[in-house]
Enzyme design. Structure first.
Site, PDB file in Angstrom:
ATOM      1  N   GLY A 210       1.942   1.483  -3.486  1.00  0.00           N
ATOM      2  CA  GLY A 210       0.755   1.703  -4.316  1.00  0.00           C
ATOM      3  C   GLY A 210       0.205   3.110  -4.207  1.00  0.00           C
ATOM      4  O   GLY A 210      -0.347   3.648  -5.174  1.00  0.00           O
ATOM      5  N   ASP A 211       0.366   3.736  -3.056  1.00  0.00           N
ATOM      6  CA  ASP A 211      -0.066   5.118  -2.872  1.00  0.00           C
ATOM      7  C   ASP A 211       0.641   6.026  -3.878  1.00  0.00           C
ATOM      8  O   ASP A 211       0.007   6.861  -4.530  1.00  0.00           O
ATOM      9  CB  ASP A 211       0.223   5.570  -1.438  1.00  0.00           C
ATOM     10  CG  ASP A 211      -0.128   7.024  -1.213  1.00  0.00           C
ATOM     11  OD1 ASP A 211      -1.308   7.391  -1.412  1.00  0.00           O
ATOM     12  OD2 ASP A 211       0.770   7.805  -0.847  1.00  0.00           O
ATOM     13  N   SER A 212       1.932   5.840  -4.050  1.00  0.00           N
ATOM     14  CA  SER A 212       2.675   6.685  -4.991  1.00  0.00           C
ATOM     15  C   SER A 212       2.348   6.323  -6.440  1.00  0.00           C
ATOM     16  O   SER A 212       2.285   7.197  -7.303  1.00  0.00           O
ATOM     17  CB  SER A 212       4.181   6.605  -4.740  1.00  0.00           C
ATOM     18  OG  SER A 212       4.669   5.321  -5.034  1.00  0.00           O
TER      19      SER A 212
ATOM     20  N   GLU B  60      -1.055   7.925  -7.033  1.00  0.00           N
ATOM     21  CA  GLU B  60      -0.920   9.390  -7.077  1.00  0.00           C
ATOM     22  C   GLU B  60      -0.278   9.856  -8.382  1.00  0.00           C
ATOM     23  O   GLU B  60      -0.726  10.816  -8.994  1.00  0.00           O
ATOM     24  CB  GLU B  60      -0.086   9.874  -5.883  1.00  0.00           C
ATOM     25  CG  GLU B  60       0.057  11.370  -5.796  1.00  0.00           C
ATOM     26  CD  GLU B  60      -1.195  12.093  -5.335  1.00  0.00           C
ATOM     27  OE1 GLU B  60      -1.340  13.291  -5.662  1.00  0.00           O
ATOM     28  OE2 GLU B  60      -2.029  11.465  -4.655  1.00  0.00           O
TER      29      GLU B  60
ATOM     30  N   ALA C 136       0.831  -1.208   0.000  1.00  0.00           N
ATOM     31  CA  ALA C 136       0.000   0.000   0.000  1.00  0.00           C
ATOM     32  C   ALA C 136       0.867   1.260   0.000  1.00  0.00           C
ATOM     33  O   ALA C 136       0.531   2.249  -0.654  1.00  0.00           O
ATOM     34  CB  ALA C 136      -0.938  -0.002   1.201  1.00  0.00           C
TER      35      ALA C 136
END
Length: 153
Positions: A41-43, A46, A38
């Site tokens: 995955g956030d980057s 984004e 995660a």
């Protein structure tokens, strides 16, 4: 004739090697904790959101940030995750669930626990797909998620 058979054999061998390499990447990606997936995955999410927004046309940085924030908030990601579940493979659903069921020690300020967990699941899936070299699948899912959740944004 003989040369074309060699070319075919070479192509088949290359395809098998690529498949083996991809499976190796998947095995490696499965070994990461869902919260690490995660985090990555956030980057990935984004970056894809920002790229899509910039490609929509020139705007002030303030406006670009406002638009990207709407798509990056937990409630929007949670709605995307719910909308995409029926389109995920069994393997992708398993990764999503691992992320959703992980126990983060933080919480988003303006999100329910359920939304935050679903958003974490989506981010874990994005991190997993990225590590597996499936960036095109990330882009596809994010695009489909945006289309399916236009009313939430």
């Amino acid at each position: 004739m003989e040369e074309s058979i060699r070319e075919i054999n070479l192509k088949e061998r290359e395809q098998k090697e690529k498949a083996a390499e991809k499976e190796c990447r998947k095995e490696e990606a499965r070994n990461y904790s869902p919260l690490v997936l995660a985090f990555l995955g956030d980057s990935v999410y984004e970056r894809e959101i920002r790229e899509r927004i910039v490609r929509e046309g020139n705007a002030s940085p303030n406006e670009l940030n406002r638009r990207s924030s709407l798509l990056a908030k937990a409630s929007t990601q949670a709605a995307m995750a719910q909308a995409l579940l029926s389109e995920l493979t069994d393997e992708e659903v398993a990764i999503y669930r691992r992320g959703r069921n992980a126990n983060p020690h933080t919480m988003a300020k303006n999100a329910t626990v359920a939304d935050y967990r679903r958003a974490t699941g989506l981010e874990a899936l994005m991190g997993y797909l990225f590590l597996c070299g499936e960036e095109a699948r990330c882009r596809e899912l994010i695009g489909r998620g945006i289309e399916k959740t236009k009313d939430v944004q």
